[in-house]
Every structure is written in C-alpha cells, then in structure tokens.
Design a protein around this motif. Structure first.
Motif, short mmCIF file in Angstrom:
data_model
loop_
_atom_site.label_atom_id
_atom_site.label_comp_id
_atom_site.label_asym_id
_atom_site.label_seq_id
_atom_site.Cartn_x
_atom_site.Cartn_y
_atom_site.Cartn_z
N GLY B 463 0.78 -1.23 0.00
CA GLY B 463 0.00 0.00 0.00
C GLY B 463 0.81 1.28 0.00
N ALA B 464 2.14 1.19 0.07
CA ALA B 464 2.95 2.40 0.19
C ALA B 464 2.74 3.33 -1.00
CB ALA B 464 4.43 2.04 0.31
N PHE B 465 2.62 2.78 -2.19
CA PHE B 465 2.46 3.64 -3.37
C PHE B 465 1.01 3.72 -3.83
CE2 PHE B 465 6.94 2.88 -3.41
CZ PHE B 465 7.49 4.02 -3.94
N CYS B 466 0.29 2.59 -3.77
CA CYS B 466 -1.03 2.57 -4.40
C CYS B 466 -2.08 3.32 -3.60
CB CYS B 466 -1.47 1.15 -4.68
SG CYS B 466 -1.56 0.13 -3.21
N SER B 467 -1.92 3.46 -2.29
CA SER B 467 -3.02 4.08 -1.55
C SER B 467 -3.21 5.53 -1.98
CB SER B 467 -2.87 3.98 -0.03
OG SER B 467 -1.63 3.59 0.37
N LEU B 468 -2.10 6.28 -2.11
CA LEU B 468 -2.26 7.66 -2.56
C LEU B 468 -2.83 7.70 -3.98
CD1 LEU B 468 0.10 10.65 -2.24
CD2 LEU B 468 -0.69 10.01 -4.50
N ARG B 469 -2.27 6.86 -4.84
CA ARG B 469 -2.70 6.89 -6.24
C ARG B 469 -4.17 6.54 -6.38
NH1 ARG B 469 2.30 3.27 -8.03
NH2 ARG B 469 3.88 4.90 -8.05
N ALA B 470 -4.59 5.49 -5.69
CA ALA B 470 -5.97 5.05 -5.82
C ALA B 470 -6.92 6.14 -5.32
CB ALA B 470 -6.19 3.76 -5.05
N VAL B 471 -6.61 6.68 -4.16
CA VAL B 471 -7.50 7.71 -3.61
C VAL B 471 -7.49 8.95 -4.49
CG1 VAL B 471 -7.83 9.27 -1.65
CG2 VAL B 471 -7.42 6.84 -1.26
N LEU B 479 -15.47 9.36 -7.12
CA LEU B 479 -15.92 8.00 -6.83
C LEU B 479 -15.85 7.66 -5.35
CD1 LEU B 479 -14.44 6.10 -9.90
CD2 LEU B 479 -16.85 6.33 -9.33
N VAL B 480 -15.52 8.64 -4.53
CA VAL B 480 -15.52 8.35 -3.10
C VAL B 480 -16.37 9.37 -2.36
CG1 VAL B 480 -13.35 7.13 -2.90
CG2 VAL B 480 -13.35 9.61 -2.90
N ALA B 481 -16.92 8.93 -1.26
CA ALA B 481 -17.77 9.81 -0.47
C ALA B 481 -16.92 10.64 0.48
CB ALA B 481 -18.78 8.98 0.31
N ASP B 482 -15.80 10.07 0.91
CA ASP B 482 -14.95 10.75 1.89
C ASP B 482 -14.60 12.15 1.40
OD1 ASP B 482 -13.29 11.07 4.06
OD2 ASP B 482 -11.55 10.22 3.03
N LYS B 483 -14.65 13.13 2.30
CA LYS B 483 -14.54 14.51 1.81
C LYS B 483 -13.16 14.84 1.25
CE LYS B 483 -13.60 17.12 6.11
NZ LYS B 483 -13.24 16.03 6.99
N ASP B 484 -12.11 14.31 1.84
CA ASP B 484 -10.80 14.65 1.26
C ASP B 484 -9.90 13.44 1.01
OD1 ASP B 484 -10.09 13.94 3.77
OD2 ASP B 484 -9.41 15.92 4.40
N GLY B 485 -10.41 12.23 1.24
CA GLY B 485 -9.63 11.04 0.89
C GLY B 485 -8.60 10.63 1.92
N LYS B 486 -8.28 11.52 2.85
CA LYS B 486 -7.20 11.19 3.79
C LYS B 486 -7.54 9.99 4.67
CE LYS B 486 -6.25 15.39 5.53
NZ LYS B 486 -6.67 16.51 4.68
#
Lengths: 396, 531, 414
Positions: B463-471, B479-486
């Motif tokens: 997840g070190a690289f993909c979490s930022l990219r995916a979000v 495509l996400v409900a979360d207000k800022d993805g953090k």
C-alpha cells in the motif's frame, strides 16, 4: 541457491534505480529497472510465459550502483532475457555482436579487406538490413592482434608476475592499450603473462541473451587462468567490462568451480596500479607530462565499488591537467549502441557526455572502456585514450 | 421495508454459494453481509483447494467430498483456481507408517496420489528441503477466496440474486412459529432497517451460533483460529503438504506471485479477533523451515488470521471439517436454516444441501445446477488479443481472470483512454481502469473493498504507493464519499499495518520505516494541522 | 585503498553534509556509498522539528529544542553546533547555485500531494508557500497521466486550511507522453528541455492569469537551479509553488545532486556501490573499514570514521526477531524485551513509534557509547537516522537531524 533469488526481496520500490537509469531517461518504451527487474521477477517465478521487458536494458548497471537495498537488478534483467531466449530465436545480428571473439578470429587474417567489407557503403546497407545501426561504424579490426604482437614482444624477466586478460576489444581493435600496459608493468619491474586459452569474458553474450555461450566462455577462462590464480598471481584487465565480469557477473549468473577464487585475484588495471602506488611499489621518478584531459568513468568501472582509481592515478601524474566529466553513461554499452533499433537510445543516453566533451576543449578524453572511447570518438570526433597509455608516457 | 423470499446472512463462500444456488433455482434471494464479502474466513485462509489428500487418513468422508468438489470447482470456477497440483512430502524422521495409511486412504477416497521420483521432485521444486524422502503428487490447487465469493455473486446476479454489504443482521423477526424477516443495520451509516422474507439462511460461519441465538436456538459452532503468513515471492509452484498427521505450519500454497504458509489451529472464544500474534508466526516459521530450509531468508509480507467454524463435539484439528445443515423447524421454528461447520473446498456442496432444505420448505421443485454452469464466462479470445497492448507483461492474464464480466468494459476503457492504463498498483499489476471499475460497484466503500476485488495493495509495498494513487484517482473521478480522501488512505495503511506488525523485522521493518517516511515525514498524514 | 583523514560511510544527507564539513576543514575525505541514500525519498526540504512529543505543532523549532531530552540528537549536538550547521548548509546551497531560504526559528507549512500541510524550516525558493498564504485564489496544475499527483485531492485538502484561499482552479497540462506510466521525473525531464517548457507554458496560459499563485508538482527541472522556475515566472508573471510528494522526489534529487557536486568540488573522493561490512579495530580505535564485493574485501584505512548509514530502511540498522544490530561496528542497539513493545497498534499513531527511536546512543561528541555511556571507539562518530532517541517521521525532524549531526561530526573529526 543463488543469492539474487531472494535479494530481490529487499526491493522497497523506492524508485532510485528508475531515477538513474539512462535508458529509461532516453526512451519511454522502457518500463524502467524497478518494474522490469524486481517487480516483474515476482511474476516470472510462476510457470508463466517469459517476457521480453528487459530487452531494452543495456546492462549498464547504473541501477545496481544506485540501489540502496543491494538488489542485483541488472542480473535479474539478464536472467529474464536469458529465459526468454531459451524459448525464442535470436536475431543473427545479436549473435554476431555477442560473438566478437569468433568474428575477430575470422576477420583478422583478412585485414584490411575485412574492414573494407564492413565499412563500404554497400555492405553498410546490408548490415543495416540485418539490424545494425547504419550510422554507427563498427570498430576496425587490426592486422595483428594484441596476442600476436605480445608473442613477438621481448620482455625483461622479473620475479614479480602479473597475468593480463586482454579481452576482445584490445585483442582485435586496440592492441596498443595492451602493449602500453605491458610497458608500464615492465617499467615497474613486473613481467606480464598472457596465458593461452583466454577468450571473451562472456559479457556480450550475457547482454544479448546467450547464457550458454557465456557460461562456456567463463569455464574456459577459469580453466586457462587456474594455474596462475592457484599461484596467487594477480589477473589484470584494461577493459572494465571484462574485469567486472571476471569479478562479479560470472559469479552471479553461473556456478563455475574456481570462479570465486579467480574473482578474488582480478583487478582493473588502474585499480592494480593505484594499489601498488599506495604500497610504495611504483616508480616515483616520473616524466613531466603536459596536456589538458577530460576523464569519463565507464559505468562498469563505477559498478565495481572501487571508486575511480584511474582518475586518481592520472591526477597525481606531474604536469597533467585532468577533470572528471561526470556526465553518466556513454550509451554504447558494449554492443547495444551498434543495433539499429537501439542506436537512437544509445545516442540520447550519451548526449550529456558528448556535450561535455565538445565544450571541454580537452586534448583528449580518457576512459578505461574501449567501447566508451569508440562511442565518444564517433559522436564527437574527440581523440580518446586509455589511462594506461598516458601512464606509459610518465613511467617510461 | 424491502421484501424477498430468502435472506442469506453471511457473505463468505457458503453464503454466496447459497445465494447463487437459490437464485439459479429461481428463488428471489438477498444476501446481507456485515462487512465486505470474504472479509472473514473465506478470505483469511491459505487459499488451498483441497484434493482431499490431507484428510485421507483422519477424515475419509471429507476426503471423498473434497476430491469431488475439487473437480467441480476447477470446472465452474476456473478463474478463481490456479491449477497448480500439489506435493505431499515426507521428510526424514516423519513416520513411514503414516505414509502407508495415507496412500491407502487416498486410494479409498479415489484421490489420485502418484509417487514422484525424488530427482524429478527437486527439479520441479528446487527450493524444497534436501531432507525429503518421499514425494507424491495430488490434484491440490490454489483458489482465491475473494474472487470465488465475488464470482458466485456475479453468477447469482444474472439470475436476480442481490447483495448488500456493510449490512449487519441484528435480529430475526418472527410471527408465531414462522420467520418473517430480519432486522438490519447499515454498518457505515448506522441506519436501521428490516427486510421481510419467508426464509432466513444462517450462513454466518463462526457466528452461526450468534445468529441462531436471536431465534432462541442454540447452535454450538466453535471458532478455531488459524494464522497464516504471506511471503513476497512464489518459491514453490505447487501446493506443498507435509506427509504426516496434520499439524501446524505444514502447508505452502502459491498464489500468483506470492506464497502462503499455514496454518495454526487453536480454539478461541470469539472469532472477532483476527490479529495474529508474534508467537503464532514464529511457530509457523519454525515448522515451515523444515520443508523449505531457506525460509528464514525469504521476505514476509504479512501475517493474518481467520477462524474456522467447527461444528462437532471435538475440538481443533480433531474435530470434523464436515458440515451440517440444521433445519430449525425441528426446533419449532419454521423458515430458518443454519449451515454449520464446513470448509471452503466443499462450500458448493454445502450450499447445494442448504438450498435443497430451503427449497423443500418453500415448495420449489427446481434442481441444483451450480455444478454444471461456470460462474463467469471466459473472455472472448479476440478481446484478450485486442487487450494485450494495454497491459504490462503478465497484467493481462491477471486482469482477465479477476474481472469476469467487467473485463470487456475495462478493456474498452483502456482502449479509449490510454491514461487509464497506468498502474495504480505496480506490485500486483492493477491498472487504473480496474480500480475505477471496482470503485464504481455499488458494494464498494473503501480501498479494502477494491483490494479484495483487484489485489491492489497486496504485494511487496503493502500500500505504500497505491493508496495515494488510488484515492487520488477516485477523488478526481468523484468516486468516493470521503470529503478529502485522507481517511481512506489512512484506513488502508492501518489495515495493512495489522498484518505487518506481527512480523516487524527483516525487510518488513524496512518497509514500515519507508511507509512512515512517505506518509508521515513527507505527507504528514499523521500530524495535527497548524492553526 | 590509500589512507585518508576521514572515511564517511553512507551517501545520504547526513553523510554528504559530514563529508562537506570535514572537507571544508581541509580533511582528506573518502565517502563510501552503497546506493543513493534516502535523500531522494524525502522532499528535499529541511524539516527541523515539527511536533513536540505530545503531538502539538511546534511554532519555534529552535527554541523548542531546548526542551528536548538529553538523548535527542539535537541535544547531543548542542545549540551552538545546531545554529552553525544550518548556516553551513545554507552556504553550501548558495555556493551550489541553488540557494535555500528559511530559518530554524520559525516553522513554515508546505502543501503536500495529499492536501495536508507539513511543518518544515528550510526550503528551496520553488517550495516557498508564502504566496499561497497571501492569495485569495490559487491554481493547481496537474499533468495528464502523472500518477502520483491529483489536483482534486490536493484541493480538497487545502480547502480545509483556514489561512488558505477557498477558491482553487485546476489546469491540466498534457505532456503528450506515450509509452510507460508518467512520474514526476518524466515531467521534470520534459521541462528540462526548451520545447517542453514552451509547450507547458503555452498550455498553462490557457488557465492562469498574471499574478496567480500556481501550485505544481515538483517538476520544475531536474537540475539544482532556478532556471525553469524563473522562466515560468517570467513568461506568466505568476508565483509557482512546488508541492511535496511521493518518490521519486525531484526536489530531494536536486538537493542530492547539489551536495554531491559540492563535495566533489571540495576534493571528497566517492566510492560508489560499495558496502561497508566490518571494521578493523585496535585498542579502542578503528583503523580501517572493510567493504565487501562479490570478488573480495577491500580495506579503507583512515584516522576517523563517520557512520552515516541510516536506519532500518537504509540498512544502517538491522532487525531480526527480538533483536536489532548495527552491522558495521556491531554497536549495541537497545530494544524492548518483548517484540510487541517494538511498535504501536497503529502505524500513524499520533505518537512516536518505539522502533523508529531505535538506534545508537552517543556521547556529547557523537561517538557511539556502550551500556555505561562510555565511547566505544575514540574515533568513530555516528550521525543521522542511525542515532537513537528520535522518531524523525513523527517529529518531522529527519533532514534537520541529518544536517546538524552530519555537520557536527564533520567538525569533530581529527
């Protein structure tokens, strides 16, 4: 089990290798060393079809030099190339480029006809059709190989011996460098030995996906050198790709008995001389030299973990003005830049170096590697020298 | 209030198998799951599709069941199954008597166990222990539990089956001696609802007892905890079993680029705790090293734990891995069936038997067809050929098998929008198009859901690289409900951390330091804001 | 290998600064590097001290250092050396043609690729966030295909910062790159070329207006100078701010290139791709370190040694189950008895991670000590992440500690 099988586990995907990779900088078709090496190697283990992602890799080894985790990335690339060619046919061109020794043995007796045969416009066109770079002349064969000239040489005998490993480039194209080495060693009271049976170190075969031929070359060299390694005599090469292969690559890729013992005795010529100097074993009454030179460190020297001994040696020669170009890879990478479909990449890689050379106004460019020198001369017209040739002038 | 004929509680292999079976028989069925599908035992096991050989001596009935179901699943679920075959390996010092019993047991269960010449075995599996004295090959395979559940659902949907994830059953509604519905709670919003139905199937795995208790019925399912280790590399191409009475740490299963070592077995009071302990990991490593001597040098990715739902008087490995279908009309309540016990390999059979009971009670005559029809169709050859240039090496085959029906649209997206080809996850070769395709599913709410569908984040960098990219990509496409993805990034890294923490040495402490260098030191995901 | 005054082991930020500081004092220095070091993972900004132990942001880092426990590397290096180290660092950058600005007296908050702000102190001019604080609106530039930067993600985060503008616009520049995936380095290389800069400026001008504040990924050229920045500013009359993000971190690479070229100018010899595996010791002194190659070992004698090998990530510390070690000198690394006490239940726990604080205890002269607090070797100094007593990721102090301890060791060596 060879270390690299689990060394790739140490990859943290930090991208350092991708940053320094000269091929990735030059072409967007190359996925970059991290992807082609450690990342894809995880998928190569399963019995899936082999891939050719590593084909654009020139085996310059800048990835290995930069890796903070000690992953032998270029070795992974060469292994995957080898695996691919176990299942697929090679191009004739790649066979020719990787069997320089055989080609040299065939061509040398017919010099200058063989050079004409390669260099005339008609055959250049034909070579182009076979996938050679039309704009990249192949170096010209010499009439008398280094080994032939060496046999005719009368050396003074000394108790201290050193084995010289000529390699294809010096043997067939640039014997003067080998003779300069002999002269320097003689001036410092060493007798140079060139055992029979030495041949190509194997690195062009590795780079072009001929692991079987490379392994045979390694076995032959190990055998030819065994009596000298057993006696503790140093083995010295003036070509940095040869010395790198003898030290490292042959051990990483193959399991040849005696290879480790040989590797422990191998030196790059400048490394050897610097060590002698530091131990006070070199002549100190050197001739005054003159001239302004630019130094280019070959990637395969930088990979050896010994610094830049040639540059350091030259810097201590009286009267010489020398600066480090520090401009990365020359792009040729042995046989890579001679290929029609790699020529543009090779030129783009070398561009920073060429600019430095042109801007330097130096009398000559000094570099240990024969193909680096060839590339620099062809691209810039600059005169090039091996450090040993400059040293000869100081020592004799 | 919605209304369906049958509500299935539990989104593991059994529950999704029942959903598929009932839907194919024309019964209007809704599955509810409190988390994501396959988020418990069906996704927390070694991923072994048993040949049955492991049970040949201890549990002949299971053995026979396994080999039959194994053959069926290779056929209907070929995109979830990697046909690796398996080795049973006896090491020096392992009892020879057991080998004899085992060979006889396999023969009795009609499991084809063939002796392999030791030299040949070493050629095929060069990293195997030098102490191997006998090797047999059996038709074991690797199976992807996440994909199995999703492809069951994909198949069920074609017949009208429905799924609601992050929907927890909280009670069973009854009228007299009949079940009339279930009360549910949306675990993301907390909203409470009820769903009317004629029948409830309790397929809650280790939680079957809890669900039954809402109806005042006691079902004694005992969770049995198993811990597993995932390694960064595939160092075996076959399932490797130790040929001795089943014990801890004697199964290795290759999955794509990784290898899983399992498992432990210990009865636990609750199946809710799925964090592995260091001691369990060490025991596995210790035992596993006997089969692969270089094991301590291999990089561990993570450890994880799941719970087997055991239903029988015995405990742990001694208990049967068999399943039991409980028709609770015998307890005086009509419209409730519990599927208790069982194991993944025979999930389809368990689903069939459960559906038989339900259909009998509902008066549905249709017969089970789940063994005959593949769960997802093969992608057309021409489509695969057309798609090849859009993927990195190996990426195409991985995508084709994990995407099922979504493969076509994904390929179309890749063709029309080249930037969709970028790899969000470079360790598992997952493209942006696949991540978006998974994100568009109405059942997707977080990166974990995407991970279980695509394998994003399951590789080397955890997840070190993909979490930022995916979000980043999902936020850009709304495509996400979360207000800022953090929070999404953070949650993803923390679930990965749960598996890294019990193996925090060697290369994984390096990876943890690297992840903190990126997400804490550089991106300040952890620090409070200024002002 | 020829004898020298100082061998620096490690080519990351602390090693480079140590080598520069020692060379500045006319020492003959050899720097041995395994790879490129973690410097390129970070953003190149010098974070000094962002958070106190309880997690409260630090407004005045230099003043806050006085409150740190005595085993913190800043406390070990001392107040005077700390101030001088930053001066030295700024001077290095100035001389290298890539001046940094800032001070350790005040924290500055820079925007990141996930839309957070990060506290730091010293920055290249291209990362200076001041224009953003003063602006009413800002533009975020994205690059088509660039996979580690997403303008929407950045904007959603920054919108929540009270002092920041509430109006953000996005401009997407298409670098028209085919082939493999696009990372920040690809864009930076594109902007190294004249045609790339022209194309980029032209596309940006469709969405930005004179005077705008423009946030960009760290792509303004790979070379440590402000050439690209100045050309952009001139052509658009806008203010540009580079955002920090994932590796490859171009701003970190620029700093790396700058420092390497500065130490070369000062005569430091660099031995690349060599791993130091052990030391030769004699009577409380280290006389040489030994590098390991596939071929054979090589000995590097010197009068002093600076250990700048980093933490676990870089291999300066190694952990097995239940134990940790320093691999070159075999120096003691204290760890809790139970492995479960090595870490917190959460990775980003809002406090220091125990394992992040593992490292070497040192005396006031940065020499690693044994259990009794006595220096193990009189001529071995340890710097940077190898040191114990601080969690750089939580505190946001990694590069600051590297600069301060590197400088301090460089001034201490004989």
């Amino acid at each position: 089990m060879k270390g690299y099988l689990y060394d790739s586990d140490r990859c943290m995907a930090c991208t350092s290798c991708t940053v320094v990779c000269p091929v990735a900088a030059a072409t967007r078709e190359f996925l970059g060393p991290k992807m082609v090496g450690p990342a894809l190697s995880r998928f190569r283990r399963p019995a899936l079809a082999p891939d050719l992602a590593a084909d654009l890799c020139s085996n310059c080894k800048n990835c290995d030099i930069s890796c903070p985790s000690g992953v032998p990335i270029s070795t992974l690339n060469m292994l995957s190339k080898a695996e691919y060619y176990r299942h697929h046919r090679h191009r004739l061109r790649d066979w020719v480029l990787s069997h320089g020794q055989l080609m040299g043995n065939l061509a040398t007796p017919f010099v200058p006809l063989s050079n004409l045969a390669i260099a005339n416009p008609i055959s250049r066109t034909m070579l182009g059709a076979f996938g050679f770079a039309g704009r990249m002349p192949l170096p010209a064969y010499v009439r008398k190989t280094f080994r032939k000239q060496f046999r005719a040489l009368r050396q003074q005998s000394f108790p201290q011996k050193v084995v010289f490993f000529p390699g294809c480039y010096i043997d067939f194209y640039d014997p003067g460098v080998g003779l300069d080495f002999v002269a320097v060693m003689q001036a410092n009271e060493y007798e140079v030995v060139v055992p029979r049976g030495l041949g190509c170190c194997g690195t062009p075969m590795v780079a072009n996906g001929f692991p079987g031929a490379a392994e045979r070359a390694v076995r032959r060299n190990v055998r030819a050198l065994q009596e000298w390694t057993d006696a503790g005599v140093p083995v010295v090469a003036c070509c940095t790709s040869c010395s790198l292969t003898l030290k490292q690559e042959q051990q990483e890729l193959f399991d040849v008995p005696g290879a480790a013992e040989l590797a422990a005795r191998v030196y790059d010529a400048t490394e050897f001389l610097l060590e002698l100097r530091d131990r006070g074993k070199l002549k100190t009454d050197l001739k005054q030299l003159s001239g302004r030179y630019l130094y280019h460190a070959p990637c395969h020297l930088r990979d050896q973990g010994i610094g830049r001994p040639g540059f350091e040696m030259l810097g201590s020669l009286p009267g010489l003005e020398i600066s480090d170009a520090d401009a990365g890879c020359c792009g040729l990478s042995g046989s890579y830049g001679f290929k029609g479909d790699r020529y543009e990449v090779a030129q783009a890689v070398g561009d920073a170096l060429f600019k430095k050379v042109r801007a330097s106004g130096a009398d000559a460019v000094i570099s240990e590697c024969g193909t680096c020198r060839h590339q620099i001369t062809v691209a810039t017209g600059a005169k090039t020298l091996h450090p040993i040739s400059v040293m000869r002038r100081a020592f004799e | 209030m919605d209304s369906v004929t049958v509500v299935v509680i539990g989104g593991g292999a059994t529950g999704t198998g029942i959903l598929r079976d009932l839907s194919m028989r024309g019964v209007k069925t809704l599955l509810i799951e409190r988390g994501d599908l396959a988020s418990d035992a069906s996704g927390r096991f070694h991923g072994l599709l048993h040949s049955g050989a492991r049970y040949a001596v201890t549990d002949p009935r299971s053995a026979k069941e396994c080999i039959e179901e194994n053959a069926i699943l290779r056929r209907i679920g070929k995109h979830c199954v990697e046909k690796t075959e398996g080795f049973f390996v006896r090491l020096e010092g392992d009892g020879e008597d057991y080998e004899g019993q085992w060979v006889a047991g396999c023969a009795a269960a009609r499991i084809h166990a063939k002796r392999v010449d030791l030299k040949e075995a070493r050629r095929l599996e060069p990293h195997l222990s030098r102490r191997a004295v006998s090797v047999f090959r059996v038709p074991d395979s690797a199976i992807d539990g996440f994909r199995l559940c999703w492809q069951n659902v994909a198949s069920a949907r074609r017949y009208g089956g429905e799924v609601r994830t992050y929907t927890e059953a909280t009670g069973i509604e009854r009228a007299g001696d009949r079940v009339v519905g279930v009360t549910v709670c949306d675990t993301l919003t907390g909203a409470v609802d009820s769903i009317g139905c004629d029948h409830v199937v309790n397929a809650a795995g280790s939680w079957v007892g809890r669900v039954a208790s809402w109806a005042g019925i006691e079902v004694d399912v005992k969770p049995d905890r198993g811990v597993l280790i995932a390694f960064n590399h595939r160092f075996t191409n076959r399932v490797i079993n130790r040929l001795r009475p089943p014990a801890n740490g004697d199964i290795f299963v290759p999955h794509g680029p990784i290898t899983v070592l399992g498992t432990t077995s210990s009865p636990v009071a609750s199946a809710d705790d799925n964090v592995p302990h260091v001691e369990e990991v060490l025991e596995l490593l210790h035992n596993g090293t006997e089969l692969f001597e270089d094991l301590p040098k291999y990089r561990i990715l993570r450890a994880y734990a799941g719970a087997r739902p055991l239903y029988s008087p015995g405990e742990g490995r001694a208990a049967s891995r068999d399943f039991t279908i409980l028709d609770h009309s015998t307890d005086g309540l009509r419209g409730l069936t519990s599927a208790a016990g069982g194991k993944l390999t025979s999930y389809r059979l368990m689903a069939e038997k459960t559906a038989d009971v339900v259909c009998r009670e509902l008066g549905v005559k249709a017969a089970c067809r789940t063994a005959a029809e593949p769960m997802v169709e093969d992608p057309p050859r021409r489509l695969v050929t057309r798609a090849r240039p859009f993927f990195p090496p190996y990426g195409l085959d991985l995508a084709a098998s994990r995407l099922g029906a979504a493969f076509g649209p994904v390929v179309q997206g890749l063709q029309m929008h080249p930037e969709e080809r970028r790899l969000i996850c470079e360790c598992e070769m997952v493209t942006l198009a696949e991540v978006e395709s998974a994100a568009r599913e109405p059942t997707t709410f977080n990166l974990g859901d995407i991970r279980r569908r695509t394998r994003m984040g399951m590789g080397t960098c955890q997840g070190a690289f993909c979490s930022l990219r995916a979000v980043g990509a999902l936020v850009s496409h709304d495509l996400v409900a979360d207000k800022d993805g953090k929070a999404l990034i953070r949650d993803f890294l923390e679930t990965r951390w749960k598996g890294i923490r019990p193996v925090l040495w060697g290369d994984q402490i390096r990876e943890a330091e690297f992840q903190r260098e990126v997400y804490a030191a550089t991106l300040n995901l952890d620090g409070t804001a200024q002002r | 290998m020829s004898a020298c005054d100082v061998v620096v082991i490690g080519g990351g930020l602390s090693g480079l600064v140590a080598a520069a500081a020692a060379a500045e004092r006319d020492k003959k220095v050899v720097l041995i590097a395994k790879g490129v070091g973690a410097i390129a993972v970070g953003s190149g900004s010098i974070d000094v001290l962002g958070y106190e132990a309880g997690g409260k942001p630090v407004a005045r880092p230099l003043a806050e250092m006085g409150k740190l426990p005595s085993n913190h590397p800043y406390a070990r290096a001392g107040k005077q050396a700390t101030a001088k180290a930053f001066e030295f660092f700024l001077d290095l950058c100035e001389k290298g043609g890539f001046p940094y600005s800032g001070s350790a007296d005040v924290a500055r908050w820079v925007p990141t690729a996930i839309g957070t702000l990060k506290p730091t102190c010293f920055l290249p001019r291209s990362m200076d966030p001041a224009p953003l604080e003063a602006a009413k609106a800002a533009v975020v530039v994205g690059f088509r295909g660039l996979k580690d930067y997403y303008p929407e993600l950045i904007i959603r985060g920054l919108m929540q910062v009270p002092a920041y503008p509430k109006r953000f616009r996005t401009v997407i520049v298409d670098p028209e790159m085919a082939g493999r995936d696009v990372n920040a380095l690809d864009i930076a290389r594109w902007l190294d070329t004249e045609s790339g800069r022209h194309a980029c400026i032209e596309q940006m001008l469709t969405g930005i207006a004179p005077g705008n504040v423009v946030l960009v990924p760290p792509v303004l050229g790979t070379v440590p100078n402000y050439g690209v920045l100045e050309e952009f500013e001139k052509a658009t009359t806008c203010k540009f701010i580079e955002i920090t993000g994932m590796p490859p971190a171009i701003t970190g690479l620029r700093l790396y290139d700058l420092l390497v070229s500065e130490i070369k100018k000062r005569g430091v010899r660099i031995v690349e791709h060599a791993t130091v595996t052990r030391a030769v010791v004699d009577n409380g002194r280290c006389t040489a370190v030994v590098t390991h190659g596939v071929d054979r070992e090589r000995t590097h004698p010197a009068r002093s040694f600076i250990l700048a090998t980093g933490g676990f990530y870089s291999g300066g510390l190694e952990a097995g189950f239940g134990s940790a070690r320093e691999p070159v000198f075999g120096l003691p690394v204290k760890v809790p008895e139970s492995q479960s006490d090595w870490s917190n239940a959460f990775l980003l726990s809002g406090g220091a991670q125990p394992f992040a604080r593992f490292g070497l205890d040192v005396d006031a002269r940065l020499r690693p000590t044994d259990g009794s607090g006595k220096a193990v070797f009189e001529n071995v100094y340890a710097v940077g992440r190898t040191l114990s007593g601080f969690d750089d990721a939580f505190e946001k102090s990694g590069n600051g500690v590297a600069v301060v301890t590197g400088y301090r060791a460089g001034t201490l060596v004989a």
